[in-house]
Design a protein around this motif. Sequence first.
Motif, PDB file in Angstrom:
ATOM      1  N   SER A  52      -7.398   3.982  -4.284  1.00  0.00           N
ATOM      2  CA  SER A  52      -8.294   2.769  -4.259  1.00  0.00           C
ATOM      3  C   SER A  52      -9.550   3.172  -5.146  1.00  0.00           C
ATOM      4  O   SER A  52     -10.082   2.253  -5.781  1.00  0.00           O
ATOM      5  N   ALA A  53     -10.133   4.507  -4.947  1.00  0.00           N
ATOM      6  CA  ALA A  53     -11.104   4.746  -5.664  1.00  0.00           C
ATOM      7  C   ALA A  53     -10.985   5.253  -7.061  1.00  0.00           C
ATOM      8  O   ALA A  53     -11.750   5.760  -7.806  1.00  0.00           O
ATOM      9  N   LYS A  54      -9.716   5.173  -7.535  1.00  0.00           N
ATOM     10  CA  LYS A  54      -9.045   5.727  -8.871  1.00  0.00           C
ATOM     11  C   LYS A  54      -9.580   6.910  -9.049  1.00  0.00           C
ATOM     12  O   LYS A  54      -9.971   7.522 -10.321  1.00  0.00           O
ATOM     13  N   GLN A  55      -9.340   7.840  -8.007  1.00  0.00           N
ATOM     14  CA  GLN A  55      -9.514   9.352  -8.099  1.00  0.00           C
ATOM     15  C   GLN A  55      -8.162  10.070  -8.314  1.00  0.00           C
ATOM     16  O   GLN A  55      -7.510  10.363  -6.969  1.00  0.00           O
ATOM     17  N   ALA A  56      -7.582  10.168  -9.338  1.00  0.00           N
ATOM     18  CA  ALA A  56      -6.361  10.770  -9.572  1.00  0.00           C
ATOM     19  C   ALA A  56      -6.057  11.943  -8.961  1.00  0.00           C
ATOM     20  O   ALA A  56      -5.016  12.362  -8.289  1.00  0.00           O
ATOM     21  N   ASN A  57      -7.061  12.886  -9.329  1.00  0.00           N
ATOM     22  CA  ASN A  57      -6.666  14.380  -9.089  1.00  0.00           C
ATOM     23  C   ASN A  57      -6.621  14.467  -7.423  1.00  0.00           C
ATOM     24  O   ASN A  57      -5.814  15.156  -6.776  1.00  0.00           O
ATOM     25  N   GLU A  58      -7.619  13.813  -6.681  1.00  0.00           N
ATOM     26  CA  GLU A  58      -7.731  13.732  -5.407  1.00  0.00           C
ATOM     27  C   GLU A  58      -6.371  12.996  -4.674  1.00  0.00           C
ATOM     28  O   GLU A  58      -5.700  13.368  -3.661  1.00  0.00           O
ATOM     29  N   ARG A  68     -17.253   0.788   4.058  1.00  0.00           N
ATOM     30  CA  ARG A  68     -18.865   0.910   3.613  1.00  0.00           C
ATOM     31  C   ARG A  68     -18.862   1.406   2.230  1.00  0.00           C
ATOM     32  O   ARG A  68     -19.715   1.450   1.752  1.00  0.00           O
ATOM     33  N   GLY A  69     -17.794   1.924   1.587  1.00  0.00           N
ATOM     34  CA  GLY A  69     -17.625   2.105   0.184  1.00  0.00           C
ATOM     35  C   GLY A  69     -17.725   3.868   0.165  1.00  0.00           C
ATOM     36  O   GLY A  69     -17.758   4.335  -1.063  1.00  0.00           O
ATOM     37  N   ASN A  70     -17.870   4.607   1.277  1.00  0.00           N
ATOM     38  CA  ASN A  70     -17.814   5.983   1.285  1.00  0.00           C
ATOM     39  C   ASN A  70     -16.578   6.465   1.207  1.00  0.00           C
ATOM     40  O   ASN A  70     -15.877   7.361   2.175  1.00  0.00           O
ATOM     41  N   TRP A  71     -15.640   6.332   0.088  1.00  0.00           N
ATOM     42  CA  TRP A  71     -14.377   6.955   0.050  1.00  0.00           C
ATOM     43  C   TRP A  71     -14.258   8.242   0.184  1.00  0.00           C
ATOM     44  O   TRP A  71     -13.327   8.794   0.932  1.00  0.00           O
ATOM     45  N   GLN A  72     -15.136   9.242  -0.152  1.00  0.00           N
ATOM     46  CA  GLN A  72     -14.801  10.441  -0.426  1.00  0.00           C
ATOM     47  C   GLN A  72     -15.038  11.170   1.129  1.00  0.00           C
ATOM     48  O   GLN A  72     -14.213  12.011   1.536  1.00  0.00           O
ATOM     49  N   SER A  73     -16.023  10.675   1.935  1.00  0.00           N
ATOM     50  CA  SER A  73     -16.047  11.215   3.145  1.00  0.00           C
ATOM     51  C   SER A  73     -14.798  10.715   3.939  1.00  0.00           C
ATOM     52  O   SER A  73     -14.323  11.333   4.691  1.00  0.00           O
ATOM     53  N   ALA A  74     -14.230   9.583   3.903  1.00  0.00           N
ATOM     54  CA  ALA A  74     -13.182   9.064   4.640  1.00  0.00           C
ATOM     55  C   ALA A  74     -11.763   9.982   4.030  1.00  0.00           C
ATOM     56  O   ALA A  74     -11.214  10.332   4.904  1.00  0.00           O
ATOM     57  N   THR A 105       0.908  -1.217  -0.214  1.00  0.00           N
ATOM     58  CA  THR A 105      -0.008  -0.224  -0.040  1.00  0.00           C
ATOM     59  C   THR A 105       0.886   1.153  -0.031  1.00  0.00           C
ATOM     60  O   THR A 105       1.895   1.226   0.585  1.00  0.00           O
ATOM     61  N   PRO A 106       0.474   2.157  -0.540  1.00  0.00           N
ATOM     62  CA  PRO A 106      -0.772   2.326  -1.313  1.00  0.00           C
ATOM     63  C   PRO A 106      -0.637   2.114  -2.767  1.00  0.00           C
ATOM     64  O   PRO A 106      -1.511   1.892  -3.704  1.00  0.00           O
ATOM     65  N   ALA A 107       0.490   1.166  -3.216  1.00  0.00           N
ATOM     66  CA  ALA A 107       0.817   0.818  -4.526  1.00  0.00           C
ATOM     67  C   ALA A 107      -0.206   0.212  -5.172  1.00  0.00           C
ATOM     68  O   ALA A 107      -0.478  -0.262  -6.288  1.00  0.00           O
ATOM     69  N   ALA A 108      -0.830  -0.783  -4.116  1.00  0.00           N
ATOM     70  CA  ALA A 108      -1.943  -1.936  -4.730  1.00  0.00           C
ATOM     71  C   ALA A 108      -2.960  -1.241  -5.453  1.00  0.00           C
ATOM     72  O   ALA A 108      -3.559  -1.868  -6.409  1.00  0.00           O
ATOM     73  N   ALA A 109      -3.387  -0.128  -5.132  1.00  0.00           N
ATOM     74  CA  ALA A 109      -4.240   0.474  -5.877  1.00  0.00           C
ATOM     75  C   ALA A 109      -4.016   1.630  -7.048  1.00  0.00           C
ATOM     76  O   ALA A 109      -4.781   2.096  -7.669  1.00  0.00           O
ATOM     77  N   ALA A 110      -2.637   1.545  -7.286  1.00  0.00           N
ATOM     78  CA  ALA A 110      -2.043   2.614  -8.277  1.00  0.00           C
ATOM     79  C   ALA A 110      -2.146   1.847  -9.513  1.00  0.00           C
ATOM     80  O   ALA A 110      -2.122   0.470  -9.710  1.00  0.00           O
TER      81      ALA A 110
END
Length: 608
Positions: A125-131, A93-99, A42-47
Motif C-alpha cells: 500500500s505504501a509502494k515500498q517494494a523492498n519491504e 494514521r499514515g505511519n505505515w513503517q511503524s505498523a 488484498t493485498p493485490a489492491a495495492a500491487a
Amino acid sequence: MKKALAIVTLSSLLSACAGVTPGSDSKDNASATTATATPEATPAAAASSDQLAARKLAPRAMPVKPPEEQLPAVPLTKELLFKVLSSEIAFQRGNWQSAYVTLLGAAQQTRDPRLARRAAEMALSAKQANEALVAIRLWRELAPESEEATQYYLGFIMLSNNLAEARPILEQRLKDALPQARGIMMLQIQRLLARAQDKAAAFTLLEQLVAPYTSISEAHLALAQEAFSTGNSIRAREEAQIALNLKPDSELAILTTAQVAADNGEVERILTDFLNKYPGSREVRVAYARTLIDQKQYERARSQFEILLKGDKQDATTLLALGLLNAQIGDTKAAERYLIAYLDQLSKHPDESRDTTQALLILSQIAADRNDTDAALKWLSQVEPGDAYLDAQLRRAQLLSKRGDLDAARKVLAEIETNGDREKTQVTQVEAQLLRDANHPQEAFKVLETALKTDPNNPDLLYDYAMTAEKLDNLSTMESALRKLIALAPENQQAYNALGYSLADRNIRLPEALTLIQKALSLAPHDPFIVDSMGWVQYRLGNLGEAESHLRDAYTLLPDPEIGVHLGEVLWVKGQKTDAQKFWREVQRKDPQNDTLKSTLARLRANL
C-alpha cells in the motif's frame, strides 16, 4: 455514415496465458491462453499491474491442504493483541513503517503467516517494494504450501535482478504438473518471465526450464514468445517453426508463427495456408480477419467473418464485427441488420463484459441519415451512462432541434449532468449552435455571454461568442473577443483567420486583414478555409490572379459550397462567366438553399 463510428477492435493475435491449472484439460486451442483471473482484494489492491500479472501461475498438481489447517496454534495474548491493534491504528494514521515493523516482528516471533501477509499488504500500500519482498519471503517461509504467497513471491522476484531464486520453484512446478497441462504452464511461466527487468537472464532461465521438455510444442512457443519480446526476431521465428513442425494442427503454434513473422505479407500467407488445411479453425480465422482490417481490406475481412457466422450464427463477437465492418464499407442495411442481431443476442444472453454503446450510436446514425428521427432517438435513449453518454445526449438534442422541437432539445441539454468544465462547455456550444441554426442568433449570443461570465478565458466559448457577434454584425464585440483569444492562445490559427476574413468580407482594413490571414496560413498552410480566406482577401485587394489560384487550391482541398461561391465570383469578375456558372451550379446541386450563393448571384446580377 461517419467512418469514425465504425472503428473495429478485435482480439490480438495471441493473448497472455493465465488461469489454467495443471489438473485441467489442456486442449490445444488459442482460447486456453486468453483466460484472466480476478485478483483478490488484498493485498493485490495495492500491487502494481506488473506485480499482479505474475500472480496466476498454475497451482501445483499435488493437493494442498486449506491454509486454515496449517496455521500455527498462536494464543492471542494481550501483548499480541496490542501489537496488532496498535499497528493497524498506526497504519490508518499514515505511519505505515511503524505498523509494518511491528507486524513483521510479530510474525517472526509467532511464526504466523497471516501477520507476515498483513505486513506485506502495508508495504504494498505504501509502494515500498523492498519491504514488501521481505515480508513476502517470510510469508512464504511460514506458509510454504500457500499458493497466494508463492504467486506474490514469484511476482516480486521478476521485478528484482535475482531470477535464480525463482528457478527451483518453477522447475518443481513443471515437474509436478500433469503431462496434459505442462505445455500451458510453460506459456504461463514465459508470461511471468517477460516482466523481468533482466531480459537476457529471463531468456536464459526459460531455456533452462524447458530444456527437459523440448519434445513439447509449447516449450518452443514459450521460447518464441520470449525471444520476440526481447527483440530477437530471428530466434523467435526459428522456435515458432519448430513448434509448428511438432504440432502442425496447433492453432496456438500458427498464431505465434504469425505473430513473429517478418511482415504483413508473410502473416497473411501463414494464416491462409493454415486455413486452407484446417478451415474450421475459428481463432486463426479471426486473426486473419484482424490482419485484413489492419490493412484496411474491409470487404475481405467481412468475408472471413461471414464464414465464421456460418459456424455459429449466434456469436455476438462475429455479429458485432460484421455490423461494424458493413458500416465502415457503407452497406448500412447490412450493418443495421447485424447490429440489431447483436443487440438482440445480448438481450437474450446478457454479458456484462460487452458494451452496446458503439452499436447503438451507429444504429442511431444510420437512422438519422435516412431521416428516421424517431428510430435514431430510440437507439440513443438506450445508451447507458459512461464515456459516450454525453455524446449521445448531445445528439438527441440535435435531432430534436432538427425535427423542429427546439424547446425539447434545450430541455435535454439542461438536464445533462456535466462532469467538469470541458463537458459544460460542450453543452453550451451545442445549445448556441442549435439556436443559431434555428435563426435565433441573439439568444445564442446571450447563452454564450452568460457562460463567459463564469469562464471568461475559455478559448472555445470566446471563439463561438465572436462568431455569433459577427452574425449579428456586432463587429466591435467580435474583434474584442478574437483579440482576447489571440492573446490567450497565440497559436490559434482560427482566431487570426476569423478576424482577417471578417475584415476582408466587409472590404475594410484590407492590409490588416491580409496580415492576419498570412499569420493563420503560416500556422496551418493546408487548411482549406484559411486558403479560401487568402484567396478572398486577394480578391478584395484586386489581385485576381492570386485570388483564383488560392481559391482553386482551397476547392481542391475541400469542395465546400462557400469556397465554390467565392471561386465563381472571382471567375465571373475576370470575365470567365461560363466557368463561374459551372462552379455555382455545382454549389446549387450540393446546397440548393445556400444563402451565400443567392446573395452573390443577386449582387452580381448573374444567373445560372
